[in-house]
Motif scaffolding. Structure first.
Motif, PDB file in Angstrom:
ATOM      1  N   UNK A 165       0.840  -1.207   0.000  1.00 24.66           N
ATOM      2  CA  UNK A 165       0.000   0.000   0.000  1.00 24.66           C
ATOM      3  C   UNK A 165       0.867   1.245   0.000  1.00 24.66           C
ATOM      4  N   UNK A 166       1.907   1.270   0.827  1.00 25.36           N
ATOM      5  CA  UNK A 166       2.805   2.419   0.887  1.00 25.36           C
ATOM      6  C   UNK A 166       3.483   2.643  -0.460  1.00 25.36           C
ATOM      7  N   UNK A 167       3.939   1.571  -1.089  1.00 27.84           N
ATOM      8  CA  UNK A 167       4.622   1.675  -2.379  1.00 27.84           C
ATOM      9  C   UNK A 167       3.706   2.272  -3.440  1.00 27.84           C
ATOM     10  N   UNK A 168       2.482   1.794  -3.525  1.00 22.33           N
ATOM     11  CA  UNK A 168       1.558   2.305  -4.543  1.00 22.33           C
ATOM     12  C   UNK A 168       1.082   3.721  -4.225  1.00 22.33           C
ATOM     13  N   UNK A 169       0.922   4.041  -2.960  1.00 20.46           N
ATOM     14  CA  UNK A 169       0.408   5.354  -2.575  1.00 20.46           C
ATOM     15  C   UNK A 169       1.419   6.466  -2.794  1.00 20.46           C
ATOM     16  N   UNK A 170       2.701   6.171  -2.652  1.00 22.11           N
ATOM     17  CA  UNK A 170       3.703   7.225  -2.720  1.00 22.11           C
ATOM     18  C   UNK A 170       4.641   7.107  -3.907  1.00 22.11           C
ATOM     19  N   UNK A 171       4.276   6.377  -4.899  1.00 28.23           N
ATOM     20  CA  UNK A 171       5.108   6.289  -6.091  1.00 28.23           C
ATOM     21  C   UNK A 171       4.493   7.130  -7.200  1.00 28.23           C
ATOM     22  N   UNK A 172       5.310   7.480  -8.192  1.00 26.97           N
ATOM     23  CA  UNK A 172       4.827   8.251  -9.333  1.00 26.97           C
ATOM     24  C   UNK A 172       3.911   7.378 -10.168  1.00 26.97           C
ATOM     25  N   UNK A 173       3.042   8.022 -10.960  1.00 24.06           N
ATOM     26  CA  UNK A 173       2.170   7.242 -11.804  1.00 24.06           C
ATOM     27  C   UNK A 173       2.986   6.378 -12.769  1.00 24.06           C
ATOM     28  N   UNK A 174       2.583   5.137 -12.949  1.00 22.68           N
ATOM     29  CA  UNK A 174       3.300   4.222 -13.828  1.00 22.68           C
ATOM     30  C   UNK A 174       3.118   4.631 -15.281  1.00 22.68           C
ATOM     31  N   UNK A 175       4.186   4.507 -16.028  1.00 25.31           N
ATOM     32  CA  UNK A 175       4.123   4.867 -17.427  1.00 25.31           C
ATOM     33  C   UNK A 175       5.236   4.147 -18.162  1.00 25.31           C
ATOM     34  N   UNK A 176       4.923   3.673 -19.356  1.00 21.60           N
ATOM     35  CA  UNK A 176       5.900   2.930 -20.127  1.00 21.60           C
ATOM     36  C   UNK A 176       6.717   3.825 -21.037  1.00 21.60           C
ATOM     37  N   UNK A 177       6.404   5.102 -21.136  1.00 21.87           N
ATOM     38  CA  UNK A 177       7.094   5.995 -22.056  1.00 21.87           C
ATOM     39  C   UNK A 177       8.541   6.241 -21.684  1.00 21.87           C
ATOM     40  N   UNK A 178       9.292   6.744 -22.658  1.00 20.28           N
ATOM     41  CA  UNK A 178      10.714   7.041 -22.495  1.00 20.28           C
ATOM     42  C   UNK A 178      10.877   8.557 -22.335  1.00 20.28           C
ATOM     43  N   UNK A 179      11.219   8.984 -21.127  1.00 22.11           N
ATOM     44  CA  UNK A 179      11.324  10.417 -20.835  1.00 22.11           C
ATOM     45  C   UNK A 179      12.398  11.104 -21.675  1.00 22.11           C
ATOM     46  N   UNK A 180      13.489  10.417 -21.971  1.00 33.50           N
ATOM     47  CA  UNK A 180      14.553  11.031 -22.779  1.00 33.50           C
ATOM     48  C   UNK A 180      14.052  11.331 -24.192  1.00 33.50           C
ATOM     49  N   UNK A 181      13.332  10.398 -24.780  1.00 35.03           N
ATOM     50  CA  UNK A 181      12.739  10.652 -26.105  1.00 35.03           C
ATOM     51  C   UNK A 181      11.650  11.711 -25.991  1.00 35.03           C
ATOM     52  N   UNK A 182      10.915  11.679 -24.889  1.00 30.09           N
ATOM     53  CA  UNK A 182       9.863  12.663 -24.666  1.00 30.09           C
ATOM     54  C   UNK A 182      10.389  14.082 -24.580  1.00 30.09           C
ATOM     55  N   UNK A 183      11.611  14.236 -24.096  1.00 28.87           N
ATOM     56  CA  UNK A 183      12.208  15.582 -24.019  1.00 28.87           C
ATOM     57  C   UNK A 183      12.342  16.190 -25.419  1.00 28.87           C
ATOM     58  N   UNK A 184      12.690  15.360 -26.381  1.00 33.15           N
ATOM     59  CA  UNK A 184      12.826  15.848 -27.764  1.00 33.15           C
ATOM     60  C   UNK A 184      11.461  16.203 -28.353  1.00 33.15           C
ATOM     61  N   UNK A 185      10.480  15.357 -28.091  1.00 34.48           N
ATOM     62  CA  UNK A 185       9.116  15.624 -28.577  1.00 34.48           C
ATOM     63  C   UNK A 185       8.582  16.895 -27.930  1.00 34.48           C
ATOM     64  N   UNK A 186       8.815  17.043 -26.638  1.00 33.02           N
ATOM     65  CA  UNK A 186       8.363  18.226 -25.906  1.00 33.02           C
ATOM     66  C   UNK A 186       9.006  19.484 -26.488  1.00 33.02           C
ATOM     67  N   UNK A 187      10.300  19.429 -26.709  1.00 37.76           N
ATOM     68  CA  UNK A 187      11.023  20.593 -27.238  1.00 37.76           C
ATOM     69  C   UNK A 187      10.476  21.016 -28.598  1.00 37.76           C
ATOM     70  N   UNK A 188      10.149  20.051 -29.441  1.00 34.96           N
ATOM     71  CA  UNK A 188       9.676  20.351 -30.796  1.00 34.96           C
ATOM     72  C   UNK A 188       8.200  20.750 -30.856  1.00 34.96           C
TER      73      UNK A 188
END
Length: 111
Positions: free
Chosen positions: A14-37
């Motif tokens: 319960x503690x792990x699920x309550x205080x962790x970031x939302x799960x996501x399969x995306x790649x943040x490094x690739x997302x930085x490029x998409x965000x920038x553009x």
């Protein structure tokens, strides 16, 4: 003893699920490029140049019910208010990547 271990494991789960970031399969490094553009012209540094209170910082995302992968993916795909829809411009994996980037930046204070 068995009940005590079960209760401890349940508490940890319960503690792990309550205080962790939302799960996501995306790649943040690739997302930085998409965000920038595609997003940075209005959201550089997690700001919102059109509606300042509705920025991409964690407290604002939480306040407006946007601190989840599902909510961000829906808004990026379909657009909302002044934000245009990107569902026809970006592939699904690009939207997942930019979502991962936004959530990771929100968690880190957009530093």
């Amino acid at each position: 003893m068995k009940k005590m271990i079960t209760v401890m494991l349940l508490g940890i789960a319960i503690f792990t699920f309550a205080f962790s970031s939302p799960a996501l399969a995306g790649d943040a490094a690739s997302g930085a490029k998409v965000f920038s553009a595609n997003c940075a012209s209005c959201h550089a540094g997690g700001k919102n140049l059109v509606q300042a209170p509705k920025n991409l910082k964690k407290d604002a995302l939480e306040k407006y019910g946007m601190y989840s992968a599902e909510a961000i993916i829906a808004q990026v795909t379909k657009g909302k208010n002044a934000m245009p829809a990107f569902g026809s411009r970006l592939k699904a994996n690009q939207i997942e990547d930019v979502t991962a980037y936004v959530l990771s930046q929100a968690d880190n204070g957009w530093k």
